[in-house]
Motif scaffolding. Structure first.
Motif, PDB file in Angstrom:
ATOM      1  N   MET A   1     100.565  -4.617  31.448  1.00 38.20           N
ATOM      2  CA  MET A   1     101.297  -5.799  31.832  1.00 38.20           C
ATOM      3  C   MET A   1     101.041  -6.973  30.883  1.00 38.20           C
ATOM      4  O   MET A   1     101.967  -7.655  30.545  1.00 38.20           O
ATOM      5  N   THR A   4     103.276  -6.942  27.986  1.00 44.51           N
ATOM      6  CA  THR A   4     104.643  -7.263  28.372  1.00 44.51           C
ATOM      7  C   THR A   4     104.870  -8.772  28.347  1.00 44.51           C
ATOM      8  O   THR A   4     105.932  -9.236  27.953  1.00 44.51           O
ATOM      9  N   TYR A  21     106.616  -1.654  38.369  1.00 50.95           N
ATOM     10  CA  TYR A  21     105.308  -1.657  37.720  1.00 50.95           C
ATOM     11  C   TYR A  21     104.202  -1.463  38.753  1.00 50.95           C
ATOM     12  O   TYR A  21     103.268  -0.679  38.545  1.00 50.95           O
ATOM     13  N   ALA A  22     104.306  -2.153  39.873  1.00 54.89           N
ATOM     14  CA  ALA A  22     103.300  -2.022  40.933  1.00 54.89           C
ATOM     15  C   ALA A  22     103.253  -0.593  41.462  1.00 54.89           C
ATOM     16  O   ALA A  22     102.179  -0.041  41.709  1.00 54.89           O
ATOM     17  N   LEU A  24     103.985   2.145  39.814  1.00 52.98           N
ATOM     18  CA  LEU A  24     103.317   2.976  38.811  1.00 52.98           C
ATOM     19  C   LEU A  24     101.811   2.761  38.798  1.00 52.98           C
ATOM     20  O   LEU A  24     101.037   3.708  38.642  1.00 52.98           O
ATOM     21  N   VAL A  25     101.384   1.529  38.972  1.00 51.30           N
ATOM     22  CA  VAL A  25      99.958   1.231  38.978  1.00 51.30           C
ATOM     23  C   VAL A  25      99.283   1.892  40.178  1.00 51.30           C
ATOM     24  O   VAL A  25      98.225   2.501  40.055  1.00 51.30           O
ATOM     25  N   VAL A  26      99.928   1.809  41.332  1.00 50.63           N
ATOM     26  CA  VAL A  26      99.328   2.336  42.553  1.00 50.63           C
ATOM     27  C   VAL A  26      99.332   3.861  42.559  1.00 50.63           C
ATOM     28  O   VAL A  26      98.345   4.500  42.895  1.00 50.63           O
ATOM     29  N   GLY A  28     100.189   5.999  39.920  1.00 53.39           N
ATOM     30  CA  GLY A  28     100.037   6.677  38.638  1.00 53.39           C
ATOM     31  C   GLY A  28      98.837   7.601  38.589  1.00 53.39           C
ATOM     32  O   GLY A  28      98.926   8.744  38.128  1.00 53.39           O
ATOM     33  N   GLY A  29      97.699   7.128  39.068  1.00 53.03           N
ATOM     34  CA  GLY A  29      96.495   7.946  39.059  1.00 53.03           C
ATOM     35  C   GLY A  29      96.615   9.160  39.961  1.00 53.03           C
ATOM     36  O   GLY A  29      96.199  10.272  39.607  1.00 53.03           O
TER      37      GLY A  29
END
Length: 75
Positions: A1, A4, A21-22, A24-26, A28-29
């Protein structure tokens, strides 16, 4: 971010983009762990699974708190 912020102008930060984006962050793992398990048979240790459970529980608690609950904690 942060990269960006440097490369994009502020008009790129719509609610939809920030929400994506949020997401993917939450997730993604978790997605990477599932793909690693399914594709190449990687396994998580008990400690890693416990950590994932703590994170998920914290997310549930944070999402189910009401504004009244937050005010009570602060006072």
């Amino acid at each position: 971010m942060p990269l960006t912020f440097v490369l994009e102008d502020l008009s790129a930060f719509t609610a939809r983009n920030v929400g994506g984006y949020a997401f993917l962050v939450v997730f993604g793992g978790a997605f990477a762990a599932v793909v690693g398990w399914a594709a190449v048979g990687q396994k998580l240790t008990v400690l890693q699974l416990a950590g994932a459970a703590v994170v998920l529980a914290a997310m549930v608690v944070a999402q189910t708190r009401t504004q009244t609950d937050v005010r009570e904690i602060r006072t």
